[in-house]
Design a protein around this motif. Sequence first.
Motif, PDB file in Angstrom:
ATOM      1  N   LEU A  28      -5.745 -10.715  -9.176  1.00  0.00           N
ATOM      2  CA  LEU A  28      -5.928 -11.503  -7.954  1.00  0.00           C
ATOM      3  C   LEU A  28      -5.908 -10.594  -6.739  1.00  0.00           C
ATOM      4  CD1 LEU A  28      -3.462 -14.410  -8.796  1.00  0.00           C
ATOM      5  CD2 LEU A  28      -5.952 -14.594  -8.719  1.00  0.00           C
ATOM      6  N   ASP A  29      -6.518 -11.067  -5.669  1.00  0.00           N
ATOM      7  CA  ASP A  29      -6.476 -10.338  -4.404  1.00  0.00           C
ATOM      8  C   ASP A  29      -5.024 -10.232  -3.944  1.00  0.00           C
ATOM      9  OD1 ASP A  29      -6.472 -10.224  -1.335  1.00  0.00           O
ATOM     10  OD2 ASP A  29      -8.565  -9.771  -1.825  1.00  0.00           O
ATOM     11  N   VAL A  30      -4.608  -9.057  -3.527  1.00  0.00           N
ATOM     12  CA  VAL A  30      -3.223  -8.863  -3.133  1.00  0.00           C
ATOM     13  C   VAL A  30      -2.850  -9.724  -1.933  1.00  0.00           C
ATOM     14  CG1 VAL A  30      -3.662  -6.880  -1.612  1.00  0.00           C
ATOM     15  CG2 VAL A  30      -1.429  -7.135  -2.711  1.00  0.00           C
ATOM     16  N   ASP A  31      -3.803 -10.014  -1.057  1.00  0.00           N
ATOM     17  CA  ASP A  31      -3.500 -10.873   0.086  1.00  0.00           C
ATOM     18  C   ASP A  31      -3.166 -12.297  -0.355  1.00  0.00           C
ATOM     19  OD1 ASP A  31      -3.828  -8.835   1.919  1.00  0.00           O
ATOM     20  OD2 ASP A  31      -5.957  -9.245   2.241  1.00  0.00           O
ATOM     21  N   VAL A  32      -3.813 -12.768  -1.430  1.00  0.00           N
ATOM     22  CA  VAL A  32      -3.467 -14.081  -1.984  1.00  0.00           C
ATOM     23  C   VAL A  32      -2.055 -14.045  -2.559  1.00  0.00           C
ATOM     24  CG1 VAL A  32      -3.999 -15.758  -3.799  1.00  0.00           C
ATOM     25  CG2 VAL A  32      -5.847 -14.748  -2.450  1.00  0.00           C
TER      26      VAL A  32
ATOM     27  N   THR B 155       0.218  -7.346  -9.364  1.00  0.00           N
ATOM     28  CA  THR B 155       0.138  -6.563  -8.137  1.00  0.00           C
ATOM     29  C   THR B 155      -0.776  -5.359  -8.351  1.00  0.00           C
ATOM     30  OG1 THR B 155       2.021  -5.202  -8.783  1.00  0.00           O
ATOM     31  CG2 THR B 155       2.503  -7.222  -7.534  1.00  0.00           C
ATOM     32  N   PRO B 156      -1.219  -4.716  -7.280  1.00  0.00           N
ATOM     33  CA  PRO B 156      -2.084  -3.541  -7.441  1.00  0.00           C
ATOM     34  C   PRO B 156      -1.449  -2.445  -8.309  1.00  0.00           C
ATOM     35  CG  PRO B 156      -2.177  -4.310  -5.182  1.00  0.00           C
ATOM     36  CD  PRO B 156      -1.108  -5.113  -5.853  1.00  0.00           C
TER      37      PRO B 156
ATOM     38  N   ARG C  66       0.802  -1.224   0.000  1.00  0.00           N
ATOM     39  CA  ARG C  66       0.000   0.000   0.000  1.00  0.00           C
ATOM     40  C   ARG C  66       0.836   1.276   0.000  1.00  0.00           C
ATOM     41  NH1 ARG C  66      -2.299  -4.080   2.364  1.00  0.00           N
ATOM     42  NH2 ARG C  66      -4.479  -4.578   1.905  1.00  0.00           N
TER      43      ARG C  66
ATOM     44  N   TYR D 116      -4.907 -19.015  -5.613  1.00  0.00           N
ATOM     45  CA  TYR D 116      -4.076 -18.480  -6.698  1.00  0.00           C
ATOM     46  C   TYR D 116      -4.488 -19.091  -8.036  1.00  0.00           C
ATOM     47  CZ  TYR D 116      -0.103 -17.271  -9.606  1.00  0.00           C
ATOM     48  OH  TYR D 116       0.685 -16.782 -10.629  1.00  0.00           O
TER      49      TYR D 116
END
Length: 307
Positions: A101-105, A83-84, A26, A263
Amino acid sequence: MAAATRRAPVAWVLNFDAEEELAVPRRYQPTAAMLAVLARQRARLVEESARGRSFLAPGDLIVDERTPPGAAAGLEGRAWCPTPRAVGLLERAGATPRGVLDVDVLRRVNARPFAAELRERLEGPAFEKRIASDLDEALSLVARPAALGWLVRRTFGAAGRGRRRLAAGRVEGPDRAWLAASLARGPVVVEPWADVVEELTVCGAVTASGNVQVLTPGFQLTTRQGAWTRTDAADPNHLGRADDSTVLAACNEVGRALAAAGYRGPFGIDAFRHRPAPGAAPHLNVLSEINARLTMDRIESVGSDNR
């Protein structure tokens, strides 16, 4: 034989600094030095593409901070790792990102403790990987005897970044400061420094439906610091039937673990043969690292769900 169908042009973000971003997703901004490194790596990949040894194709557009808004309008967007920041660059350029994909994944499956925990369950000779979450624990691990010392890896790192060789025993000075700074970013993985005689790599993919696809192994050449230089196809006769099946089984197991973690997309694993003692026959460490993203070892993405 019919000619292969050429795919439509794609907009690419070649964010080889993905692991740096995943460490602080972030608030990450690449430094001038990192941008220079990225430019050299992109140039290298373009050279490989000219030789037909890349997932890039004629007509593809490389998107970065200098790309004008809308320059990739109408193109499918892909990234080295979605990545974001990479997705944001593609959207700014007008491309439609794929494989988001979700960044936490992404953080979970690219974190080195994920690979360390999975390594314990795999077949083949054991290879110690211990996870330390605080300085006292890390100092205790590297204080133990080890003929060649210890390799400490940060939670995130690639291309030789985020790792350090430490002598066994008491850690002081710059080494202790590096260790403390690394732990401020997350757990570290401590493993014996290995006398590596041969490096192996396998690429695979988790399709959109969660199936695992795996390519044949290759031999990887890296610098002393661990950065990739070249990958050659593995001769099955040289690799050996037993090691070949063990490495492929490990890659399939990694793919299943990645799928279970949510993933989807390309991935690669690194393995190596090493001598556990001077003069000893080489042993296979079936899993050194997991790269849940594209890798330089890959000629092209695997499977229609990832192309």
